[in-house]
Design a protein around this motif. Structure first.
Motif, mmCIF file in Angstrom:
data_model
loop_
_atom_site.group_PDB
_atom_site.id
_atom_site.type_symbol
_atom_site.label_atom_id
_atom_site.label_comp_id
_atom_site.label_asym_id
_atom_site.label_seq_id
_atom_site.Cartn_x
_atom_site.Cartn_y
_atom_site.Cartn_z
ATOM 1 N N THR A 1 -23.300 83.017 8.189
ATOM 2 C CA THR A 1 -23.969 82.001 9.008
ATOM 3 C C THR A 1 -23.768 82.172 10.508
ATOM 4 O O THR A 1 -24.157 81.291 11.273
ATOM 5 C CB THR A 1 -23.503 80.583 8.596
ATOM 6 N N VAL A 2 -23.218 83.289 10.940
ATOM 7 C CA VAL A 2 -22.954 83.447 12.378
ATOM 8 C C VAL A 2 -24.242 83.367 13.200
ATOM 9 O O VAL A 2 -24.234 82.852 14.318
ATOM 10 C CB VAL A 2 -22.145 84.730 12.683
ATOM 11 N N ALA A 3 -25.354 83.821 12.666
ATOM 12 C CA ALA A 3 -26.623 83.747 13.401
ATOM 13 C C ALA A 3 -27.090 82.303 13.578
ATOM 14 O O ALA A 3 -27.866 82.001 14.481
ATOM 15 C CB ALA A 3 -27.706 84.562 12.708
ATOM 16 N N THR A 4 -26.591 81.424 12.727
ATOM 17 C CA THR A 4 -26.967 80.007 12.790
ATOM 18 C C THR A 4 -25.732 79.131 13.004
ATOM 19 O O THR A 4 -25.632 78.030 12.463
ATOM 20 C CB THR A 4 -27.691 79.586 11.495
ATOM 21 N N TRP A 5 -24.821 79.607 13.817
ATOM 22 C CA TRP A 5 -23.532 78.937 13.995
ATOM 23 C C TRP A 5 -23.666 77.491 14.473
ATOM 24 O O TRP A 5 -22.831 76.661 14.147
ATOM 25 C CB TRP A 5 -22.644 79.741 14.947
ATOM 26 N N ARG A 6 -24.698 77.173 15.212
ATOM 27 C CA ARG A 6 -24.859 75.786 15.688
ATOM 28 C C ARG A 6 -25.082 74.817 14.528
ATOM 29 O O ARG A 6 -24.679 73.665 14.591
ATOM 30 C CB ARG A 6 -26.028 75.689 16.663
ATOM 31 N N GLU A 7 -25.746 75.280 13.490
ATOM 32 C CA GLU A 7 -26.071 74.440 12.346
ATOM 33 C C GLU A 7 -25.069 74.592 11.204
ATOM 34 O O GLU A 7 -25.184 73.912 10.187
ATOM 35 C CB GLU A 7 -27.477 74.768 11.815
ATOM 36 N N SER A 8 -24.119 75.479 11.350
ATOM 37 C CA SER A 8 -23.174 75.780 10.281
ATOM 38 C C SER A 8 -21.892 74.954 10.425
ATOM 39 O O SER A 8 -21.382 74.789 11.526
ATOM 40 C CB SER A 8 -22.826 77.274 10.327
ATOM 41 N N PRO A 9 -21.335 74.485 9.315
ATOM 42 C CA PRO A 9 -20.094 73.709 9.383
ATOM 43 C C PRO A 9 -18.825 74.561 9.404
ATOM 44 O O PRO A 9 -17.723 74.024 9.459
ATOM 45 C CB PRO A 9 -20.142 72.888 8.084
ATOM 46 N N PHE A 10 -18.962 75.887 9.398
ATOM 47 C CA PHE A 10 -17.816 76.760 9.178
ATOM 48 C C PHE A 10 -17.044 77.168 10.434
ATOM 49 O O PHE A 10 -16.005 77.800 10.332
ATOM 50 C CB PHE A 10 -18.254 78.022 8.413
ATOM 51 N N PHE A 11 -17.535 76.812 11.612
ATOM 52 C CA PHE A 11 -16.926 77.262 12.860
ATOM 53 C C PHE A 11 -16.202 76.119 13.554
ATOM 54 O O PHE A 11 -16.698 74.988 13.591
ATOM 55 C CB PHE A 11 -17.998 77.850 13.790
ATOM 56 N N ASP A 12 -15.030 76.413 14.120
ATOM 57 C CA ASP A 12 -14.322 75.381 14.866
ATOM 58 C C ASP A 12 -14.845 75.328 16.309
ATOM 59 O O ASP A 12 -15.679 76.153 16.712
ATOM 60 C CB ASP A 12 -12.802 75.598 14.806
ATOM 61 N N ASP A 13 -14.377 74.366 17.069
ATOM 62 C CA ASP A 13 -14.889 74.160 18.425
ATOM 63 C C ASP A 13 -14.639 75.360 19.338
ATOM 64 O O ASP A 13 -15.488 75.703 20.161
ATOM 65 C CB ASP A 13 -14.288 72.896 19.036
ATOM 66 N N ALA A 14 -13.495 75.996 19.205
ATOM 67 C CA ALA A 14 -13.193 77.165 20.041
ATOM 68 C C ALA A 14 -14.136 78.320 19.713
ATOM 69 O O ALA A 14 -14.635 79.000 20.618
ATOM 70 C CB ALA A 14 -11.737 77.587 19.859
ATOM 71 N N GLU A 15 -14.381 78.549 18.439
ATOM 72 C CA GLU A 15 -15.317 79.607 18.042
ATOM 73 C C GLU A 15 -16.723 79.290 18.536
ATOM 74 O O GLU A 15 -17.428 80.176 19.014
ATOM 75 C CB GLU A 15 -15.321 79.767 16.521
ATOM 76 N N ARG A 16 -17.118 78.037 18.447
ATOM 77 C CA ARG A 16 -18.443 77.638 18.930
ATOM 78 C C ARG A 16 -18.574 77.886 20.437
ATOM 79 O O ARG A 16 -19.610 78.374 20.895
ATOM 80 C CB ARG A 16 -18.706 76.167 18.613
#
Length: 151
Positions: free
Chosen positions: A72-87
């Motif tokens: 889901t990295v291509a859709t990271w904004r819509e994905s629940p898997f990333f923390d705030d720092a990664e975002r």
């Protein structure tokens, strides 16, 4: 698909060690290897660099990036898997890669969000990783290097 030529970094032998030195320096800023790999992968996706996406996924797995994030990295904004720092790092990668897409290429909002999670050394690490990724992407895309091949 066939490469137009060998990678310029191999044609001019002194180029590759210099590029790899920057890559290694980027890893010295205290940013998690998994985050650096996500940044590399996202910039490579944006630039359509198949060899860097292919290699980036392998490297990301070695650095502990799980399959949910890779998927889901291509859709990271819509994905629940990333923390705030990664975002924040991914937003910085996108803005720094798409410099010509807006008048204020890397907005204060994007920069400040990253600065909330990373100190100056960490920011330097991210900017170096984004820069060297974009260099690799441009070398590979221009010369049509093949994913999974030896360039």
């Amino acid at each position: 698909m066939q490469a137009r030529m060998k990678s310029p970094a191999h044609v001019i032998p002194s180029a590759m060690p210099a590029i790899l030195d920057i890559l290694e320096a980027a890893k010295q800023g205290g940013v998690a290897g998994s985050t650096l790999e996500l940044v590399h992968l996202r910039a490579s996706q944006i630039n359509g660099c198949a060899p860097c996406v292919y290699g980036g996924i392998t490297s990301a797995r070695k650095n502990g990036v799980d399959e949910d994030k890779l998927a889901t990295v291509a859709t990271w904004r819509e994905s629940p898997f990333f923390d705030d720092a990664e975002r924040a790092a991914l937003a910085l990668a996108e803005a720094s890669t798409r410099l010509a897409d807006r008048p204020d290429a890397v907005s204060d909002e994007v920069w400040d969000a990253a600065a909330c999670h990373y100190d100056e050394k960490g920011l330097a690490s991210l900017v170096l990783m984004i820069g060297v990724t974009n260099l690799f992407n441009r070398l590979n895309a221009t010369t049509r290097q093949v994913a999974g091949g030896t360039w």
